[in-house]
Design a protein around this motif. Structure first.
Motif, short mmCIF file in Angstrom:
data_model
loop_
_atom_site.label_atom_id
_atom_site.label_comp_id
_atom_site.label_asym_id
_atom_site.label_seq_id
_atom_site.Cartn_x
_atom_site.Cartn_y
_atom_site.Cartn_z
N ASP A 171 0.75 -1.31 0.02
CA ASP A 171 -0.01 -0.15 -0.11
C ASP A 171 0.91 1.44 -0.14
N TRP A 172 0.22 2.24 -0.68
CA TRP A 172 1.05 3.78 -0.60
C TRP A 172 0.23 4.69 -0.16
N ALA A 173 0.69 5.60 0.21
CA ALA A 173 -0.06 6.81 0.82
C ALA A 173 0.74 8.27 0.59
N ASN B 266 -13.84 8.75 -6.56
CA ASN B 266 -12.67 8.97 -5.54
C ASN B 266 -12.17 7.13 -5.52
N ASN B 267 -11.02 7.33 -6.09
CA ASN B 267 -10.16 5.79 -5.98
C ASN B 267 -9.40 5.62 -4.90
N GLY B 268 -9.44 6.46 -3.96
CA GLY B 268 -8.64 6.29 -2.59
C GLY B 268 -7.21 6.90 -2.66
N HIS B 269 -7.02 7.48 -3.86
CA HIS B 269 -5.70 8.11 -4.19
C HIS B 269 -5.78 9.76 -4.84
N THR B 270 -6.86 9.69 -5.51
CA THR B 270 -7.11 10.94 -6.26
C THR B 270 -8.65 10.93 -6.61
N VAL B 271 -9.27 12.12 -7.34
CA VAL B 271 -10.21 12.16 -7.86
C VAL B 271 -9.91 12.13 -9.45
N LYS B 272 -10.98 11.04 -9.99
CA LYS B 272 -10.63 10.73 -11.40
C LYS B 272 -11.91 11.09 -12.18
N LEU B 273 -11.76 11.33 -13.27
CA LEU B 273 -12.58 11.60 -14.45
C LEU B 273 -12.85 10.60 -15.27
N LEU C 21 -7.97 11.15 -16.44
CA LEU C 21 -7.62 12.41 -15.91
C LEU C 21 -7.75 12.40 -14.60
N HIS C 22 -6.97 12.98 -13.82
CA HIS C 22 -7.23 13.30 -12.28
C HIS C 22 -6.38 14.33 -11.75
N PHE C 23 -6.50 14.72 -10.51
CA PHE C 23 -6.04 15.80 -10.15
C PHE C 23 -4.93 15.64 -8.96
N HIS C 24 -4.32 16.70 -8.65
CA HIS C 24 -3.45 16.79 -7.32
C HIS C 24 -3.54 18.07 -6.61
N TRP C 25 -3.76 18.17 -5.53
CA TRP C 25 -4.03 19.47 -4.77
C TRP C 25 -3.34 19.41 -3.36
N VAL D 6 -3.95 19.44 -13.01
CA VAL D 6 -4.52 18.31 -13.43
C VAL D 6 -3.72 17.40 -14.49
N HIS D 7 -3.72 15.92 -14.41
CA HIS D 7 -2.99 15.25 -15.26
C HIS D 7 -3.91 14.52 -16.29
N ILE D 8 -3.76 14.88 -17.62
CA ILE D 8 -4.53 14.17 -18.45
C ILE D 8 -3.64 13.12 -19.20
N VAL D 9 -3.89 11.62 -19.08
CA VAL D 9 -3.11 10.83 -19.23
C VAL D 9 -3.39 10.05 -20.50
N HIS D 10 -2.36 9.63 -21.33
CA HIS D 10 -2.55 9.26 -22.59
C HIS D 10 -1.47 8.04 -22.85
N ASP E 180 -2.37 -0.56 -25.62
CA ASP E 180 -3.14 -0.11 -24.31
C ASP E 180 -2.28 0.43 -23.60
N PHE E 181 -2.88 1.20 -22.50
CA PHE E 181 -1.97 1.78 -21.34
C PHE E 181 -0.85 0.78 -20.76
N ASN E 182 -1.30 -0.29 -20.29
CA ASN E 182 -0.37 -1.20 -19.69
C ASN E 182 0.82 -1.61 -20.53
N SER F 120 8.52 10.17 -15.17
CA SER F 120 7.88 8.85 -14.63
C SER F 120 6.28 9.06 -14.31
N LEU F 121 5.90 8.20 -14.05
CA LEU F 121 4.43 8.33 -13.33
C LEU F 121 4.87 8.80 -12.00
N THR F 122 4.01 9.67 -11.45
CA THR F 122 4.23 10.25 -10.11
C THR F 122 3.71 9.58 -8.90
N SER F 123 3.33 8.32 -9.17
CA SER F 123 2.84 7.39 -8.18
C SER F 123 3.38 6.09 -8.17
N PRO F 124 3.40 4.97 -7.30
CA PRO F 124 3.88 3.56 -7.52
C PRO F 124 2.97 3.08 -8.69
#
Ligand code: SG4
Ligand code: ZN
Length: 274
Positions: free
Chosen positions: A4-6, A66-73, A97-101, A122-126, A133-135, A206-210
């Motif tokens: 887990d990470w926080a 709310n995915n427990g780490h951020t707000v996602k659209l 897309l998600h936010f950091h605040w 806001v991060h719009i991920v592509h 695919d993403f993975n 990089s991605l900014t989270s694990p």
């Protein structure tokens, strides 16, 4: 240490991520502090060409979660219409897309400009379409493109962000992890500063989270988006997942969802702004 990470914790915060997620100790990590006068003008940084960024898909379901780490659209689309962008000859497709605040208006963005953090990012991920695919795209150094915009607040009511008003007022409905709420369809262009396809900073990170995978072409807009202080308040009430450490169990307070800036390690930051 757990999988887990926080963001804020004695044992699961950013300084401990690498124990369970070794890529977080890499040499091309994000976010970074962008020192504008040290950026290098590069004429190959041509304007981004958005695909369907101004389209409102009235038949689709748009939701905030709310995915427990951020707000996602999220956008639930029946038909496969390409949403994304063209950049330097590659086609990137929208992933999410998600936010950091932060806990106050002076803090929250992940990227800093000249040592200064701002209220929201806001991060719009592509992902690069050719990788499937993403993975799969995570396996390539140019697999992911994150288009980022930083938000700046002011107390004057004129700075309230009208296109995003519906989004911000819905955050109240997803205070707890795993909450989800539907919102009115809106174009993705609402999350990008106006006329900013041609003025941005670019570096490889990089991605900014694990897992902190080093596969991201970062595009950080030069122009900030304005937002009123009031529009940010409900972000700071959000709760994260239940965390466990050796002797306690708690719900993470979901604020300061920004990873600290990472060493540049000789990387160059390019700019399209003359
Ligand atoms: C946050 O952990 C978000 O919760 C993730 O979004 C996001 O992952 C992750 O940050 C890394 O993305 O642009 N900040 S970042 O580098 O969007 C992705 C979700 O899981 C893949 C929705
Ligand atoms: Zn992010």
């Amino acid at each position: 240490h757990t999988e887990d990470w926080a963001y804020s914790s004695d044992t699961e915060g950013p300084q401990f991520w690498a124990y369970a997620h070794p890529l977080c100790n890499g040499t091309k990590q994000s976010p970074i502090n962008i020192i504008m006068k040290e950026t290098i003008y590069n004429e190959t940084l041509t304007p981004l060409v958005p695909l369907n960024y101004s389209t409102v898909f009235n038949d689709a379901n748009y939701y905030l979660a709310n995915n427990g780490h951020t707000v996602k659209l999220g956008i639930e689309l029946d038909t496969r219409v390409p949403i994304g962008l063209l950049w330097r000859g590659n086609e990137y497709h929208y992933h999410g897309l998600h936010f950091h605040w932060g806990e106050n208006d002076q803090h929250g963005s992940e990227h800093y400009f000249n040592n200064q953090s701002y209220a929201l990012e806001v991060h719009i991920v592509h992902y690069l379409k050719d990788y499937g695919d993403f993975n799969s795209a995570l396996n390539y150094s140019d697999g992911i493109l994150v288009w980022s915009s930083v938000f700046q607040t002011s107390n004057s009511s004129e700075t309230s962000n009208t296109p995003l008003q519906d989004v911000f007022k819905s955050i109240d409905k997803i205070i707890n992890a795993e909450n989800k709420t539907y919102i009115n369809p809106l174009p993705l262009s609402s999350f990008v500063s106006e006329n900013s396809t041609g003025s941005y900073y670019h570096y490889e990170g990089s991605l900014t989270s694990p897992e902190c995978t080093e596969s991201v072409m970062w595009i950080v807009n030069h122009k900030m988006i304005s937002i009123s202080s009031n529009q940010l308040l409900s972000f700071r009430l959000l709760k994260g997942r239940l965390h466990n450490s050796s002797n306690s169990v708690w719900f993470e307070n979901l604020t300061n969802t920004d990873r600290p800036t990472q060493p540049i390690n000789g990387r160059k930051v390019y700019t399209s702004v003359l």
